[in-house]
Enzyme design. Structure first.
Site, PDB file in Angstrom:
ATOM      1  N   PRO A   2       0.838  -1.215   0.000  1.00 50.03           N
ATOM      2  CG  PRO A   2      -0.593  -1.483   1.802  1.00 50.03           C
ATOM      3  CD  PRO A   2       0.653  -2.033   1.191  1.00 50.03           C
ATOM      4  CD  GLU A   3       4.244   2.815  -2.312  1.00 50.19           C
ATOM      5  OE1 GLU A   3       4.430   3.857  -1.666  1.00 50.19           O
ATOM      6  OE2 GLU A   3       5.093   1.927  -2.426  1.00 50.19           O
ATOM      7  CG  HIS A  91      -3.080 -13.886   7.194  1.00 46.14           C
ATOM      8  ND1 HIS A  91      -1.983 -14.420   7.835  1.00 46.14           N
ATOM      9  CD2 HIS A  91      -3.272 -14.653   6.092  1.00 46.14           C
ATOM     10  CE1 HIS A  91      -1.517 -15.450   7.140  1.00 46.14           C
ATOM     11  NE2 HIS A  91      -2.286 -15.612   6.074  1.00 46.14           N
ATOM     12  NE  ARG A 110       5.807 -10.120   3.036  1.00 44.04           N
ATOM     13  CZ  ARG A 110       6.649  -9.569   2.183  1.00 44.04           C
ATOM     14  NH1 ARG A 110       6.213  -8.973   1.092  1.00 44.04           N
ATOM     15  NH2 ARG A 110       7.939  -9.593   2.437  1.00 44.04           N
ATOM     16  NE  ARG A 152      21.124  15.493   0.708  1.00 43.05           N
ATOM     17  CZ  ARG A 152      20.019  15.068   1.314  1.00 43.05           C
ATOM     18  NH1 ARG A 152      19.181  15.912   1.862  1.00 43.05           N
ATOM     19  NH2 ARG A 152      19.777  13.777   1.384  1.00 43.05           N
TER      20      ARG A 152
END
Ligand SMILES: [Zn+2]
Length: 271
Positions: A2-3, A91, A110, A152
């Site tokens: 999931p983003e 789960h 997981r 950077r």
């Protein structure tokens, strides 16, 4: 995984069902997520009302008068609204049950997700306090990106995936945004121009907004009981397309590894 767009969609999907609803019971079936679910949540939260459901980075914040539940979906987590008597699957590790007979159930095969509790200001929680700005907030703009990138020596792709710079730009969205902005992912962050910073912030916002919009249309209702997490496949221009032709110039899309993550780009379009 999931983003940010999936988490935002989840937030919008569950909020109407649980906002202003009264918790009657908290059930922990397996405490061992990424960090253990704290003990005593049932005693604390029974009879509490959910004031709001919000999001910060990829954390869902379930706010009550006495504190906030912090939920992260990890690698494989999903939240659904179900009837309290819906069959429990393997789960299903955690749920909030409500007065009107529904529950919010967390499934996480997981177990990289988490459910934590913060009774004080949640934004000062150790997981949230050092986070950079939200990508869709006005505060995240070309000036900020340009200033922070000066000197950077990391690549621009790793730079925009750094949560201290901006949150929620995951691996897929970083490749897609750099393609849209026509910037080579290997370019050093310190070497981007002001124009690049402009194009890149615009691209990041556009890609994420599109994904959220698509999520909203894919997942009209979180009352689905088919057990599949409701994540959605976006139409991706470069990610996962190594060896295919670029949609813009017809040359071949290339895959490289940057910071141990697969990175896709068009060497012709992205300089
Ligand atoms: Zn191209």
């Amino acid at each position: 995984m999931p983003e940010l767009p999936e988490v935002e969609t989840t937030c919008r999907g569950i909020a109407p069902h649980i906002q202003n609803n009264i918790i009657t019971k908290v059930i922990v079936r397996n405490r061992n997520l990424r960090w253990p679910i704290p003990k005593g949540l049932n005693t604390k939260l029974s009879q509490q009302k959910i004031i709001s459901v919000t999001r910060r980075a990829k954390y869902l914040l379930i706010n009550t008068d006495i504190g906030t539940l912090i939920v992260h979906l990890g690698m494989s987590g999903s939240l659904r609204i179900l009837s309290t008597d819906a069959a429990i699957e393997k789960h299903d590790h955690f749920e909030l049950q409500f007065k009107d007979g529904i529950c919010l159930r967390l499934r996480d095969p997981r177990r990289f997700g988490c459910v934590l509790w913060e009774k004080n200001n949640v934004y000062e929680h150790r997981l949230l306090i050092n986070l950079g700005p939200e990508p869709l907030d006005k505060i995240f703009n070309a000036n900020l990106l340009f200033q922070k990138s000066r000197k950077r020596k990391t690549t621009i792709k790793q730079f925009i995936m750094d949560a201290k710079i901006v949150v929620g730009v995951g691996n897929i969205y970083a490749s897609e945004a750099l393609f849209l902005a026509k910037i080579n992912p290997k370019r050093l962050a310190g070497k981007i121009t002001k124009k690049h910073a402009d194009d890149l912030t615009t691209a990041i916002k556009k890609i994420l907004k599109q994904a959220i919009k698509q999520g909203g249309t894919t997942l009209k209702d979180f009352r689905s009981s088919d057990g599949k997490p409701g994540y959605f496949q976006q139409k991706l221009k470069v990610y996962g397309r190594a060896g295919e032709v670029c949609s813009s110039c017809k040359k071949t899309i290339k895959q490289i590894i940057l910071g141990q993550r697969s990175t896709y780009y068009c060497p012709n379009c992205q300089k």
